[in-house]
Design a protein around this motif. Sequence first.
Motif, short mmCIF file in Angstrom:
data_model
loop_
_atom_site.label_atom_id
_atom_site.label_comp_id
_atom_site.label_asym_id
_atom_site.label_seq_id
_atom_site.Cartn_x
_atom_site.Cartn_y
_atom_site.Cartn_z
N THR A 9 0.84 -1.20 0.00
CA THR A 9 0.00 0.00 0.00
C THR A 9 0.87 1.25 0.00
O THR A 9 0.57 2.23 -0.67
N GLU A 10 1.95 1.18 0.78
CA GLU A 10 2.83 2.34 0.91
C GLU A 10 4.25 1.87 1.16
O GLU A 10 4.47 0.88 1.89
N VAL A 89 2.20 8.07 -6.55
CA VAL A 89 1.41 6.84 -6.46
C VAL A 89 1.61 6.10 -7.77
O VAL A 89 1.53 6.69 -8.86
N ILE A 109 1.73 3.86 -2.79
CA ILE A 109 2.29 5.18 -2.53
C ILE A 109 3.78 5.03 -2.24
O ILE A 109 4.16 4.31 -1.31
N GLN B 37 -11.52 7.94 -9.00
CA GLN B 37 -10.38 7.56 -8.17
C GLN B 37 -10.67 7.90 -6.73
O GLN B 37 -10.96 9.06 -6.40
N ASP B 38 -10.56 6.90 -5.89
CA ASP B 38 -10.78 7.07 -4.46
C ASP B 38 -9.65 6.38 -3.71
O ASP B 38 -9.16 5.33 -4.14
N PRO B 39 -9.24 6.95 -2.60
CA PRO B 39 -8.14 6.34 -1.81
C PRO B 39 -8.44 4.88 -1.48
O PRO B 39 -9.54 4.54 -1.06
N GLY B 40 -7.43 4.03 -1.69
CA GLY B 40 -7.59 2.62 -1.37
C GLY B 40 -8.26 1.79 -2.44
O GLY B 40 -8.33 0.56 -2.33
N HIS B 41 -8.76 2.46 -3.47
CA HIS B 41 -9.47 1.74 -4.53
C HIS B 41 -8.82 1.89 -5.90
O HIS B 41 -9.24 1.26 -6.86
N SER B 87 -15.23 12.68 -5.43
CA SER B 87 -14.15 11.87 -5.98
C SER B 87 -13.39 12.68 -7.02
O SER B 87 -13.76 13.82 -7.35
N ARG B 110 -11.97 17.22 -10.15
CA ARG B 110 -12.18 17.01 -8.71
C ARG B 110 -13.57 17.50 -8.36
O ARG B 110 -13.85 18.70 -8.45
#
Lengths: 114, 114
Positions: A9-10, A89, A109, B37-41, B87, B110
Amino acid sequence: AQKVTQVQTEISVVEKEDVTLDCVYETRDTTYYLFWYKQPPSGELVFLIRRNSFDEQNEISGRYSWNFQKSTSSFNFTITASQVVDSAVYFCALSEASGNKLVFGAGTILRVKS
Amino acid sequence: DAGITQSPRHKVTETGTPVTLRCHQTENHRYMYWYRQDPGHGLRLIHYSYGVKDTDKGEVSDGYSVSRSKTEDFLLTLESATSSQTSVYFCAISQGAPPRTGYTFGSGTRLTVV
């Protein structure tokens, strides 16, 4: 169904260290394409590489190299002698020839500290 | 010489209002895509188009509709925006199937739903 998993993830490294970002994919197609994209803090998506499923040759481009192994369904990305500007990223993605949809992993990341 | 432009670049809207995002290309590419785009996805496909008036759903299409009345424009509409649709939205184009020349992404929009 196609799926891409980015293992880390990072990752944080110190400048000049080598770093590898791991990507594992799933597909039932025999013909498919793998991609890596970079998204710097500015937000745009920068294309890095595309590899088709019939070409398992590793590729090197400057400090970047890619290791494609069909036996383990992996397409890993290594940055040699990392620099602060590599902080971004990084996304691995897969497109099946039969579907023409690009499926992304969740992203890794990378933070490179000076 | 962007080849693909998204508008607007930023938008803040209220819950329940309709919102339309525009993607415009000058490359005459057949395929166009909308991702969020979303964090973690990572990036997830919302809808895509394989020609004028030809569209199909992606993995996260609920709450979104699209239209493509001419080759160069692909519109994404949120009929009644919700906070979960906050998003970053990316448009992409591809020359054909399979993507021999890869995918080109726009700079992103955005969207904030308050």
